[in-house]
Design an enzyme around this catalytic site. Structure first.
Site, PDB file in Angstrom:
ATOM      1  CB  ILE A  66      -1.566   2.876   0.136  1.00  0.00           C
ATOM      2  CG1 ILE A  66      -2.776   3.469  -0.213  1.00  0.00           C
ATOM      3  CG2 ILE A  66      -1.552   1.285  -0.148  1.00  0.00           C
ATOM      4  CD1 ILE A  66      -4.175   2.724   0.398  1.00  0.00           C
ATOM      5  CG  HIS A  67       1.577   1.160   5.609  1.00  0.00           C
ATOM      6  ND1 HIS A  67       0.271   1.857   6.150  1.00  0.00           N
ATOM      7  CD2 HIS A  67       1.904   0.522   6.728  1.00  0.00           C
ATOM      8  CE1 HIS A  67      -0.011   1.589   7.493  1.00  0.00           C
ATOM      9  NE2 HIS A  67       1.157   0.588   7.698  1.00  0.00           N
ATOM     10  NE  ARG A  68      -2.479  -1.710   8.429  1.00  0.00           N
ATOM     11  CZ  ARG A  68      -2.269  -2.096   9.703  1.00  0.00           C
ATOM     12  NH1 ARG A  68      -1.387  -2.890   9.964  1.00  0.00           N
ATOM     13  NH2 ARG A  68      -2.962  -0.951  10.496  1.00  0.00           N
TER      14      ARG A  68
END
Length: 306
Positions: A173-175
């Site tokens: 998860i990084h957006r």
């Protein structure tokens, strides 16, 4: 060719490790822009990249993908009237408020030549009025990298992370939308904790995500195996042996299809519509109940999984 590296990602695990593991030569220029706001990071790259273009006077500039690095390179080259080539063009998620979508669209529209990865991307450009002599179907560079290196990513990586084949969910998860809003991040983390009750969860945490977790005071459940980012070959080894992948990364979505592992997309849009249509990827968004329900069905319903 001359390689300019923005250092948009600058931690060893997100940057130099790729050059080391994949035996790539070092860039000719490293801009060392680091992190920042969307506009601030883009502006820094433009200022530094312009100096290189003025000095080198290249015949063309080639940018790849939908990052701030790509849009910065695209705008700088176009303002200097240097021919621009965009690799992985034509992809659309159709959410105008997403930074990556803005980067995709603008990079395409200022490009002289666009290399598109699939037929869907071709159709997107045709609908937007691009003439057919501005783009060509050249295939998928992520597929090239994945197929070249998957043979090096063997199963010996599994004991290192305490998992067995087909008994874990691999998460990234990084957006910005998922990490800039506390409720979204909290919902995803809570979903991981619930999934960990019936399946191992491996969660290499992106630096941006770690910073958001710390700022918001969001805690990872004790049954979730959280860790720093890992090398590409280790990650590829985990990907090909995972039961399920949960991600908001466009690149991981692509690779999951090539590796034939079901991928749940923790986002409301994706540039890879063909993978959704094929049934290989599934948009589940950021809400806990939707993520858990999709993971539970994949884990326990073998017929559906197949």
């Amino acid at each position: 060719h001359i390689m300019a590296h923005s250092n948009q990602h600058y931690d060893y695990e997100m940057d130099r490790i790729f050059f080391d593991e994949l035996d790539l030569r070092r860039p000719d220029y490293e801009l060392k822009v680091g992190s920042g706001t969307q506009s601030g990071q883009t502006a820094k790259i433009m200022v530094e990249f312009e100096k290189i273009l003025v000095k080198e006077k290249p015949h063309a500039v080639l940018v790849q993908g939908d990052t701030n690095t790509a849009i910065a390179g695209s705008l700088t080259a176009s303002k200097l009237n240097i021919p621009l080539i965009h690799i992985e063009g034509g992809c659309r998620g159709f959410a105008k408020n997403e930074p990556e979508e803005i980067n995709r669209v603008v990079s395409d529209h200022v490009s002289d030549l666009i290399f598109v990865p699939d037929r869907e991307s071709e159709q997107n450009l045709i609908r937007e009025g691009f003439s057919k002599n501005r783009f060509a179907l050249f295939g998928n560079t992520s597929l090239d990298v994945c197929l070249r290196n998957v043979k090096l990513a063997n199963d010996s990586v599994l004991p290192k992370y305490g998992v067995k084949k087909d008994n874990f969910v691999l998460v990234t998860i990084h957006r910005s939308q998922n990490t800039s809003e506390k409720l979204r991040l909290q919902s995803i983390v809570s979903a991981l904790e619930e999934i960990s009750a019936f399946c191992r969860v491996i969660f290499p945490i992106h630096p941006r995500t770690q910073k958001a977790l710390d700022n918001f005071g969001v805690k990872i459940g004790k049954n979730v195996k959280a860790m720093k980012p890992i090398g590409y070959l280790d990650f590829l080894g985990l990907m090909k042996n995972a039961k399920i992948i949960l991600t908001d990364s466009a690149g991981v979505q692509e690779e999951s299809v090539f590796l034939n592992v079901p991928c749940l997309v923790a986002y409301n849009e994706t540039p890879w519509i063909p993978y959704i249509k094929s049934g290989k990827n599934k948009l589940v968004g950021f809400r806990k109940k939707d993520i858990v329900a999709a993971a539970r069905r994949l884990f326990f319903d073998e017929k559906y999984y197949r």
